[in-house]
Design a protein around this motif. Structure first.
Motif, PDB file in Angstrom:
ATOM      1  N   HIS A 149     -29.568   7.548  11.530  1.00 37.49           N
ATOM      2  CA  HIS A 149     -28.638   7.278  12.629  1.00 37.49           C
ATOM      3  C   HIS A 149     -27.384   8.150  12.564  1.00 37.49           C
ATOM      4  CE1 HIS A 149     -30.828   3.775  14.146  1.00 37.49           C
ATOM      5  NE2 HIS A 149     -31.094   3.501  12.884  1.00 37.49           N
ATOM      6  N   ASP A 150     -27.443   9.254  11.848  1.00 39.14           N
ATOM      7  CA  ASP A 150     -26.269  10.099  11.646  1.00 39.14           C
ATOM      8  C   ASP A 150     -26.282  11.332  12.537  1.00 39.14           C
ATOM      9  OD1 ASP A 150     -24.988   8.569   9.744  1.00 39.14           O
ATOM     10  OD2 ASP A 150     -25.971   9.561   8.048  1.00 39.14           O
ATOM     11  N   VAL A 151     -25.061  11.832  12.783  1.00 39.42           N
ATOM     12  CA  VAL A 151     -24.849  13.099  13.479  1.00 39.42           C
ATOM     13  C   VAL A 151     -24.008  13.991  12.565  1.00 39.42           C
ATOM     14  CG1 VAL A 151     -23.807  14.212  15.495  1.00 39.42           C
ATOM     15  CG2 VAL A 151     -24.936  11.987  15.741  1.00 39.42           C
ATOM     16  N   ALA A 152     -24.505  15.200  12.288  1.00 35.43           N
ATOM     17  CA  ALA A 152     -23.746  16.176  11.503  1.00 35.43           C
ATOM     18  C   ALA A 152     -22.987  17.084  12.466  1.00 35.43           C
ATOM     19  CB  ALA A 152     -24.671  16.998  10.614  1.00 35.43           C
ATOM     20  N   ILE A 153     -21.705  17.297  12.167  1.00 36.29           N
ATOM     21  CA  ILE A 153     -20.816  18.015  13.084  1.00 36.29           C
ATOM     22  C   ILE A 153     -20.100  19.141  12.351  1.00 36.29           C
ATOM     23  CG2 ILE A 153     -18.806  17.791  14.607  1.00 36.29           C
ATOM     24  CD1 ILE A 153     -19.551  14.714  14.690  1.00 36.29           C
ATOM     25  N   GLU A 154     -20.148  20.335  12.927  1.00 39.41           N
ATOM     26  CA  GLU A 154     -19.291  21.429  12.469  1.00 39.41           C
ATOM     27  C   GLU A 154     -17.971  21.296  13.210  1.00 39.41           C
ATOM     28  OE1 GLU A 154     -19.230  26.321  12.063  1.00 39.41           O
ATOM     29  OE2 GLU A 154     -20.713  25.324  13.325  1.00 39.41           O
ATOM     30  N   ILE A 155     -16.873  21.123  12.463  1.00 41.75           N
ATOM     31  CA  ILE A 155     -15.577  20.830  13.074  1.00 41.75           C
ATOM     32  C   ILE A 155     -14.902  22.122  13.524  1.00 41.75           C
ATOM     33  CG2 ILE A 155     -13.315  19.784  12.732  1.00 41.75           C
ATOM     34  CD1 ILE A 155     -14.601  18.019  10.558  1.00 41.75           C
ATOM     35  N   ALA A 156     -14.525  22.158  14.802  1.00 44.80           N
ATOM     36  CA  ALA A 156     -13.824  23.322  15.346  1.00 44.80           C
ATOM     37  C   ALA A 156     -12.314  23.138  15.288  1.00 44.80           C
ATOM     38  CB  ALA A 156     -14.270  23.574  16.788  1.00 44.80           C
ATOM     39  N   PHE A 157     -11.856  21.915  15.638  1.00 47.55           N
ATOM     40  CA  PHE A 157     -10.423  21.637  15.696  1.00 47.55           C
ATOM     41  C   PHE A 157     -10.159  20.223  15.199  1.00 47.55           C
ATOM     42  CE2 PHE A 157     -11.483  24.449  19.285  1.00 47.55           C
ATOM     43  CZ  PHE A 157     -10.748  25.576  18.931  1.00 47.55           C
ATOM     44  N   CYS A 158      -8.978  20.034  14.612  1.00 48.78           N
ATOM     45  CA  CYS A 158      -8.565  18.702  14.190  1.00 48.78           C
ATOM     46  C   CYS A 158      -7.071  18.541  14.457  1.00 48.78           C
ATOM     47  CB  CYS A 158      -8.856  18.462  12.705  1.00 48.78           C
ATOM     48  SG  CYS A 158      -8.533  16.752  12.188  1.00 48.78           S
ATOM     49  N   GLY A 159      -6.726  17.518  15.222  1.00 48.27           N
ATOM     50  CA  GLY A 159      -5.330  17.235  15.489  1.00 48.27           C
ATOM     51  C   GLY A 159      -4.623  16.692  14.263  1.00 48.27           C
ATOM     52  N   VAL A 160      -3.312  16.831  14.254  1.00 48.08           N
ATOM     53  CA  VAL A 160      -2.478  16.375  13.139  1.00 48.08           C
ATOM     54  C   VAL A 160      -1.651  15.186  13.627  1.00 48.08           C
ATOM     55  CG1 VAL A 160      -0.675  17.008  11.496  1.00 48.08           C
ATOM     56  CG2 VAL A 160      -2.378  18.710  12.203  1.00 48.08           C
ATOM     57  N   CYS A 161      -1.851  14.033  12.977  1.00 48.06           N
ATOM     58  CA  CYS A 161      -1.214  12.779  13.369  1.00 48.06           C
ATOM     59  C   CYS A 161      -0.177  12.385  12.319  1.00 48.06           C
ATOM     60  CB  CYS A 161      -2.293  11.699  13.484  1.00 48.06           C
ATOM     61  SG  CYS A 161      -1.702  10.052  13.885  1.00 48.06           S
ATOM     62  N   HIS A 162       0.866  11.646  12.738  1.00 50.25           N
ATOM     63  CA  HIS A 162       1.839  11.135  11.772  1.00 50.25           C
ATOM     64  C   HIS A 162       1.155  10.309  10.688  1.00 50.25           C
ATOM     65  CE1 HIS A 162       5.748  12.123  13.776  1.00 50.25           C
ATOM     66  NE2 HIS A 162       6.174  11.971  12.543  1.00 50.25           N
ATOM     67  N   SER A 163       0.071   9.616  11.033  1.00 49.22           N
ATOM     68  CA  SER A 163      -0.660   8.832  10.039  1.00 49.22           C
ATOM     69  C   SER A 163      -1.174   9.713   8.906  1.00 49.22           C
ATOM     70  CB  SER A 163      -1.841   8.110  10.704  1.00 49.22           C
ATOM     71  OG  SER A 163      -1.410   7.268  11.733  1.00 49.22           O
ATOM     72  N   ASP A 164      -1.575  10.938   9.240  1.00 52.92           N
ATOM     73  CA  ASP A 164      -2.069  11.864   8.212  1.00 52.92           C
ATOM     74  C   ASP A 164      -0.991  12.099   7.154  1.00 52.92           C
ATOM     75  OD1 ASP A 164      -4.158  12.042  10.007  1.00 52.92           O
ATOM     76  OD2 ASP A 164      -3.743  14.106  10.599  1.00 52.92           O
ATOM     77  N   LEU A 165       0.208  12.371   7.633  1.00 51.77           N
ATOM     78  CA  LEU A 165       1.343  12.640   6.741  1.00 51.77           C
ATOM     79  C   LEU A 165       1.635  11.428   5.860  1.00 51.77           C
ATOM     80  CD1 LEU A 165       4.713  14.202   7.922  1.00 51.77           C
ATOM     81  CD2 LEU A 165       4.667  12.211   6.464  1.00 51.77           C
ATOM     82  N   HIS A 166       1.758  10.253   6.479  1.00 56.64           N
ATOM     83  CA  HIS A 166       2.105   9.045   5.716  1.00 56.64           C
ATOM     84  C   HIS A 166       1.051   8.742   4.650  1.00 56.64           C
ATOM     85  CE1 HIS A 166       5.445   8.317   8.292  1.00 56.64           C
ATOM     86  NE2 HIS A 166       4.733   7.970   9.344  1.00 56.64           N
ATOM     87  N   GLN A 167      -0.233   8.902   5.031  1.00 51.12           N
ATOM     88  CA  GLN A 167      -1.300   8.536   4.103  1.00 51.12           C
ATOM     89  C   GLN A 167      -1.406   9.522   2.956  1.00 51.12           C
ATOM     90  OE1 GLN A 167      -3.756   5.581   5.112  1.00 51.12           O
ATOM     91  NE2 GLN A 167      -3.091   5.643   2.993  1.00 51.12           N
ATOM     92  N   VAL A 168      -1.464  10.810   3.260  1.00 42.74           N
ATOM     93  CA  VAL A 168      -1.714  11.798   2.213  1.00 42.74           C
ATOM     94  C   VAL A 168      -0.530  11.928   1.255  1.00 42.74           C
ATOM     95  CG1 VAL A 168      -0.882  13.885   3.398  1.00 42.74           C
ATOM     96  CG2 VAL A 168      -2.818  14.044   1.808  1.00 42.74           C
ATOM     97  N   ARG A 169       0.686  11.675   1.755  1.00 37.21           N
ATOM     98  CA  ARG A 169       1.862  11.755   0.886  1.00 37.21           C
ATOM     99  C   ARG A 169       2.168  10.430   0.183  1.00 37.21           C
ATOM    100  NH1 ARG A 169       6.183  15.836   3.995  1.00 37.21           N
ATOM    101  NH2 ARG A 169       4.989  17.734   3.578  1.00 37.21           N
ATOM    102  N   GLY A 170       1.288   9.462   0.334  1.00 40.42           N
ATOM    103  CA  GLY A 170       1.448   8.194  -0.370  1.00 40.42           C
ATOM    104  C   GLY A 170       2.575   7.336   0.159  1.00 40.42           C
ATOM    105  N   GLU A 171       3.013   7.599   1.406  1.00 46.94           N
ATOM    106  CA  GLU A 171       4.098   6.805   1.986  1.00 46.94           C
ATOM    107  C   GLU A 171       3.593   5.446   2.472  1.00 46.94           C
ATOM    108  OE1 GLU A 171       5.808   9.354   4.932  1.00 46.94           O
ATOM    109  OE2 GLU A 171       6.453  10.851   3.462  1.00 46.94           O
ATOM    110  N   TRP A 172       2.289   5.331   2.663  1.00 46.62           N
ATOM    111  CA  TRP A 172       1.651   4.057   2.932  1.00 46.62           C
ATOM    112  C   TRP A 172       0.930   3.600   1.674  1.00 46.62           C
ATOM    113  CZ3 TRP A 172      -1.081   5.199   8.272  1.00 46.62           C
ATOM    114  CH2 TRP A 172      -0.111   5.177   9.273  1.00 46.62           C
ATOM    115  N   ALA A 173       1.004   2.324   1.385  1.00 45.41           N
ATOM    116  CA  ALA A 173       0.337   1.793   0.188  1.00 45.41           C
ATOM    117  C   ALA A 173      -1.175   1.955   0.321  1.00 45.41           C
ATOM    118  CB  ALA A 173       0.690   0.317   0.016  1.00 45.41           C
ATOM    119  N   GLY A 174      -1.822   2.163  -0.832  1.00 43.58           N
ATOM    120  CA  GLY A 174      -3.276   2.146  -0.867  1.00 43.58           C
ATOM    121  C   GLY A 174      -3.965   3.469  -0.603  1.00 43.58           C
ATOM    122  N   THR A 175      -3.233   4.576  -0.679  1.00 44.47           N
ATOM    123  CA  THR A 175      -3.902   5.854  -0.493  1.00 44.47           C
ATOM    124  C   THR A 175      -4.878   6.105  -1.631  1.00 44.47           C
ATOM    125  OG1 THR A 175      -1.983   6.789   0.663  1.00 44.47           O
ATOM    126  CG2 THR A 175      -3.581   8.342  -0.232  1.00 44.47           C
TER     127      THR A 175
END
Length: 350
Positions: A28-54
């Motif tokens: 039931h899977d689809v494999a995708i070659e990614i062309a573009f990815c938007g950058v969200c504030h959530s990305d920053l908070h999560q990857v920098r450990g500003e949100w608990a549980g990263t």
């Protein structure tokens, strides 16, 4: 299968090139070659450990646009070569009442995020779209019908777009409705565009006089500087709906007083510190409501993408190479972007 990605091994380290494992596509899977990815504030908070549980290593990214490279034996809705998207979710329980109603974002068990969600795949949690490829259950893959030249600007629709579309649709925004959009940033600029395309009379609220022309260009019919008491008072008791996209703590009473009787202000930004407690009297004496809304389900995300393709709606973006992501994070914190960064994932080959 191994793919290149950009992520971090701890919150105090910059993002770096890494090799990650993606599962082989199941039935039931689809494999995708990614062309573009938007950058969200959530990305920053999560990857920098500003949100608990990263969970590390952390590879952010949940505004994904790409092309199908393989499908599982049981997949019937997608074909190799199709343009598709993946948003904030890659799984849910799929059997609770919310999932059965197409509202997977409110799954009783909690949806599985596109990154930092617990999964059986190595390394035990999901890894997001700052990567060359991804494998996703077909129920959480979306069809994209925009032309090829718009695909980078489509990416933010998968989070910023659906986060604003879902409440606009739920509260029946359309012709004959006066709608306020508070905040003209990544979310707010999409709120203005979508409310305008839905046929509403759109009033944009900003704290900055210098954003007035930009808000009008986005499709606002009027712009109010919220620090200007005279401008605010001119709209007292006149709004059918207000969408508040501001994530910073602020005085909600200033906006609830602008609602008609029985009207609603919906919040989609989560502040670092709680908002001051709103005046209960302002709600009781006009039967007004303050509500919240979380992204959107898969069906309504597809509805939003189809609507945007028909009406030519995309985000206003600045394209960046993946190697500039930490600089983009720093600029995003300063609100130095109009209005959304998008990664050209081809730069992972550089």
């Amino acid at each position: 299968m191994v793919t290149k990605a950009y992520g971090a091994y701890s919150g105090d380290k910059p993002l770096e090139l890494m090799l990650i494992e993606r599962r082989e596509p199941g039935a039931h899977d689809v494999a995708i070659e990614i062309a573009f990815c938007g950058v969200c504030h959530s990305d920053l908070h999560q990857v920098r450990g500003e949100w608990a549980g990263t969970l590390y290593p952390c590879v952010p990214g949940h505004e994904i646009v790409g092309h199908v490279t393989a499908i599982g034996s049981a997949v019937t809705g997608f074909a190799v070569g199709e343009t598709v998207g993946v948003g904030c979710m890659v799984d849910s329980c799929q059997h609770c009442s919310s999932c059965e109603e197409g509202l997977e974002q409110y799954c009783d068990s909690g949806f599985v995020g596109t990154y930092n969600g617990v999964t059986g795949d190595a390394p035990g949690h999901t890894l997001g779209g700052y990567a060359q490829s991804i494998v996703v259950n077909d129920k959480f893959v979306l069809k994209i019908n925009h032309p090829e030249e718009q695909l980078a600007a489509v990416a933010p629709l998968l989070c910023a777009g659906i986060t604003t579309w879902s409440p606009l649709r739920h509260w029946n925004v359309g012709p004959g409705k006066k709608v306020g959009i508070v905040g003209i940033g990544g979310l707010g600029h999409m709120g203005v565009k979508l409310a305008h395309a839905l046929g509403a009379h759109v009033v944009a609220f900003t704290t900055s006089e210098n954003k007035r022309e930009a808000a009008l260009d986005l499709g606002a019919d009027e712009v109010v500087v919220s620090r200007n008491a005279v401008e605010m008072a001119a709209h007292a008791g006149s709004f059918d709906f207000i969408l508040n996209t501001v994530a910073a703590s602020h005085d909600l009473d200033a906006f609830t007083s602008l609602l008609k009787r029985d009207a609603t202000m919906t919040l989609v930004g989560v502040p670092e510190h709680p908002h001051p407690s709103p005046s209960v009297g302002a709600l009781i004496f006009r039967r007004r409501s303050i509500a919240g809304s979380l992204i959107g389900g898969i069906a309504e995300t597809q509805e939003m993408l189809d609507f945007c393709a028909r009406h030519g709606v995309v985000a206003d973006i600045e394209m960046i190479p993946i190697q500039n992501i930490d600089e983009a994070f720093d600029r995003m914190q300063r609100s130095d972007v109009k209005y959304r960064f998008v990664i050209d994932n081809a730069t992972l080959e550089a």
